[in-house]
Design an enzyme around this catalytic site. Structure first.
Site, PDB file in Angstrom:
ATOM      1  N   SER A  32       1.419  -1.210   0.126  1.00  0.00           N
ATOM      2  CA  SER A  32       0.615  -0.312   0.160  1.00  0.00           C
ATOM      3  C   SER A  32       0.725   1.414   0.148  1.00  0.00           C
ATOM      4  O   SER A  32       1.913   1.374  -0.162  1.00  0.00           O
ATOM      5  CB  SER A  32      -0.751   0.290   1.404  1.00  0.00           C
ATOM      6  OG  SER A  32      -1.062   1.505   1.811  1.00  0.00           O
ATOM      7  N   TYR A  77      -2.437  -0.415  10.382  1.00  0.00           N
ATOM      8  CA  TYR A  77      -3.208  -0.603   9.292  1.00  0.00           C
ATOM      9  C   TYR A  77      -1.314  -0.414   8.366  1.00  0.00           C
ATOM     10  O   TYR A  77      -0.912  -1.471   7.811  1.00  0.00           O
ATOM     11  CB  TYR A  77      -3.626  -0.186   8.749  1.00  0.00           C
ATOM     12  CG  TYR A  77      -4.181  -0.343   6.902  1.00  0.00           C
ATOM     13  CD1 TYR A  77      -4.351  -1.926   6.763  1.00  0.00           C
ATOM     14  CD2 TYR A  77      -4.005   0.765   6.124  1.00  0.00           C
ATOM     15  CE1 TYR A  77      -4.304  -1.905   5.171  1.00  0.00           C
ATOM     16  CE2 TYR A  77      -4.054  -0.109   4.725  1.00  0.00           C
ATOM     17  CZ  TYR A  77      -4.532  -1.225   4.485  1.00  0.00           C
ATOM     18  OH  TYR A  77      -3.942  -1.229   2.779  1.00  0.00           O
TER      19      TYR A  77
HETATM   20  N1  LIG Z   1      -8.668  -1.025  -1.641  1.00  0.00           N
HETATM   21  C1  LIG Z   1      -7.710   0.168  -1.135  1.00  0.00           C
HETATM   22  O1  LIG Z   1      -7.660   0.989  -1.084  1.00  0.00           O
HETATM   23  C2  LIG Z   1      -6.773   0.022  -1.388  1.00  0.00           C
HETATM   24  C3  LIG Z   1      -4.832   0.360  -1.252  1.00  0.00           C
HETATM   25  C4  LIG Z   1      -3.840  -0.395  -1.253  1.00  0.00           C
HETATM   26  C5  LIG Z   1      -4.314  -1.622  -0.916  1.00  0.00           C
HETATM   27  N2  LIG Z   1      -5.133  -2.278  -0.555  1.00  0.00           N
HETATM   28  C6  LIG Z   1      -4.846  -3.505   0.333  1.00  0.00           C
HETATM   29  O2  LIG Z   1      -5.535  -4.922  -1.146  1.00  0.00           O
HETATM   30  C7  LIG Z   1      -5.317  -5.947  -0.702  1.00  0.00           C
HETATM   31  C8  LIG Z   1      -6.955  -5.970  -1.365  1.00  0.00           C
HETATM   32  O3  LIG Z   1      -8.129  -5.049  -0.800  1.00  0.00           O
HETATM   33  P1  LIG Z   1      -9.551  -4.697  -1.476  1.00  0.00           P
HETATM   34  O4  LIG Z   1      -9.107  -3.063  -1.879  1.00  0.00           O
HETATM   35  O5  LIG Z   1      -9.869  -5.573  -2.568  1.00  0.00           O
HETATM   36  O6  LIG Z   1     -10.964  -4.854  -0.258  1.00  0.00           O
HETATM   37  P2  LIG Z   1     -12.008  -5.884  -0.126  1.00  0.00           P
HETATM   38  O7  LIG Z   1     -12.776  -5.901  -1.376  1.00  0.00           O
HETATM   39  O8  LIG Z   1     -12.121  -6.286   1.132  1.00  0.00           O
HETATM   40  O9  LIG Z   1     -11.415  -7.504  -0.333  1.00  0.00           O
HETATM   41  C9  LIG Z   1     -10.523  -8.240   0.425  1.00  0.00           C
HETATM   42  C10 LIG Z   1     -10.839  -9.135   0.424  1.00  0.00           C
HETATM   43  O10 LIG Z   1      -9.342 -10.028   1.358  1.00  0.00           O
HETATM   44  C11 LIG Z   1     -10.089 -11.052   1.923  1.00  0.00           C
HETATM   45  N3  LIG Z   1      -9.857 -11.448   3.631  1.00  0.00           N
HETATM   46  C12 LIG Z   1     -10.266 -10.726   3.997  1.00  0.00           C
HETATM   47  N4  LIG Z   1      -9.800 -11.396   5.313  1.00  0.00           N
HETATM   48  C13 LIG Z   1      -9.280 -12.597   4.968  1.00  0.00           C
HETATM   49  C14 LIG Z   1      -8.881 -14.206   5.575  1.00  0.00           C
HETATM   50  N5  LIG Z   1      -9.342 -13.956   6.989  1.00  0.00           N
HETATM   51  N6  LIG Z   1      -8.676 -15.193   5.125  1.00  0.00           N
HETATM   52  C15 LIG Z   1      -9.073 -15.533   3.338  1.00  0.00           C
HETATM   53  N7  LIG Z   1      -9.697 -14.314   3.049  1.00  0.00           N
HETATM   54  C16 LIG Z   1      -9.245 -12.689   4.024  1.00  0.00           C
HETATM   55  C17 LIG Z   1     -11.674 -10.898   1.522  1.00  0.00           C
HETATM   56  O11 LIG Z   1     -12.587 -12.103   1.532  1.00  0.00           O
HETATM   57  P3  LIG Z   1     -13.510 -13.120   2.325  1.00  0.00           P
HETATM   58  O12 LIG Z   1     -14.338 -11.750   2.799  1.00  0.00           O
HETATM   59  O13 LIG Z   1     -14.748 -13.563   2.079  1.00  0.00           O
HETATM   60  O14 LIG Z   1     -12.222 -13.725   2.557  1.00  0.00           O
HETATM   61  C18 LIG Z   1     -11.630 -10.417   0.426  1.00  0.00           C
HETATM   62  O15 LIG Z   1     -11.702 -11.185  -0.744  1.00  0.00           O
HETATM   63  C19 LIG Z   1      -5.587  -5.808   0.757  1.00  0.00           C
HETATM   64  O16 LIG Z   1      -4.776  -6.546   1.562  1.00  0.00           O
HETATM   65  C20 LIG Z   1      -5.741  -4.288   1.286  1.00  0.00           C
HETATM   66  O17 LIG Z   1      -4.708  -3.890   2.261  1.00  0.00           O
HETATM   67  C21 LIG Z   1      -6.097  -1.964  -0.653  1.00  0.00           C
END
Ligand SMILES: NC(=O)c1ccc[n+]([C@@H]2O[C@H](COP(=O)([O-])OP(=O)(O)OC[C@H]3O[C@@H](n4cnc5c(N)ncnc54)[C@H](OP(=O)(O)O)[C@@H]3O)[C@@H](O)[C@H]2O)c1
Length: 235
Positions: free
Chosen positions: A132, A145
């Site tokens: 991130s 975080y």
């Molecule tokens: N959105 C942003 O602005 C942003 C920016 C920088 C980095 N990121 C990073 O990008 C990644 C994906 O996030 P996103 O933005 O796509 O959010 P998201 O739509 O909420 O997706 C998060 C994913 O992680 C899975 N997950 C959460 N806890 C889990 C667990 N204990 N075991 C297995 N799977 C788990 C969820 O699936 P289930 O709930 O079905 O398990 C979901 O598929 C994360 O690492 C986040 O930190 C996001």
């Protein structure tokens, strides 16, 4: 290529699964929400495998890795994407939320890396870790975080140093992306303040394309990190 993606049920993981599948790769998708994975598989068809897995549970992760090798024949790429952020001012933050972020973002990523490493080394494979901008900057209300994402970058760098000719390691470090990510935050004031920023953030498809680029780069070079920031905001 045969690609294992964690957190593939929504957001960046789902968009990446769709893009890589469209590009001809075989994808093995994991998350806790099995019904969402079933819906993606039903839509995409061939070259899609799914499994329910909580990355916090090492037994689950070992079963996921075993199933990925059984069904695809190998793991060429592991995309450590599962993660979450729960934002709150430190003085009122809940210890359970801090533990959850460390358990998923750091320990979960380590579980998947540890279980898949022998298979990846065998294939001279590639690990993509989703960091991130919080791997580089520290923000108020999200200190833990940021600490987890600093750890992700440190883990990537240590793998890169220790496996120079056996693995490719890439960290993808996005700024705000418009996914369900922000909905993990329960603090109403912060939610009201932050939600528009994420709603105006980058698309998950843009981040998926950065991941695709890193994976498809010719094997005599490696993209060690891609930082992707929204053009209208600092982060
Ligand atoms: N959105 C942003 O602005 C942003 C920016 C920088 C980095 N990121 C990073 O990008 C990644 C994906 O996030 P996103 O933005 O796509 O959010 P998201 O739509 O909420 O997706 C998060 C994913 O992680 C899975 N997950 C959460 N806890 C889990 C667990 N204990 N075991 C297995 N799977 C788990 C969820 O699936 P289930 O709930 O079905 O398990 C979901 O598929 C994360 O690492 C986040 O930190 C996001």
């Amino acid at each position: 290529m045969n690609i294992l993606i964690t957190g593939a049920s929504s957001g960046i993981g789902e968009a990446t699964a769709r893009l890589l599948h469209k590009g001809g790769h075989t994808v093995f998708l994991s998350a806790r929400s099995f019904n969402k994975l079933e819906a993606i598989k039903a839509e995409l068809g061939d070259r899609v495998h799914i499994i329910q897995c909580d990355v916090k549970d090492y037994e689950d992760v070992k079963a996921m890795t075993h199933a990925a090798v059984q069904s695809m024949g190998s793991i060429d790429v592991l995309i450590n994407n599962a993660g979450l952020g729960i934002f709150d001012p430190l003085p009122i933050a809940k210890i359970e939320d801090w533990h959850e972020m460390v358990d998923v973002n750091v320990k979960g990523l380590l579980n998947c890396t540890h279980a898949a490493l022998p298979h990846l080394v065998e294939k001279k494979g590639h690990i993509i870790n989703i960091g991130s901008v919080a791997s580089h900057h520290v923000f108020a209300n999200s200190g833990v975080y940021c600490a987890t994402k600093h750890a992700v970058l440190a883990i990537s760098e240590s793998l890169r140093i220790e496996f120079p000719d056996k693995l490719h390691i890439t960290t993808i470090s996005p700024g705000s992306v418009n996914t369900a990510f922000i909905d993990q935050t329960k603090n109403d004031n912060l939610l009201k303040e932050y939600k528009p920023n994420f709603a105006n953030g980058m698309s998950a498809e843009l981040i998926a394309d950065a991941i695709r680029y890193a994976i498809e780069t010719p094997s005599n070079s490696v993209i060690s990190e891609i930082i992707v920031r929204p053009s209208k905001a600092l982060y």
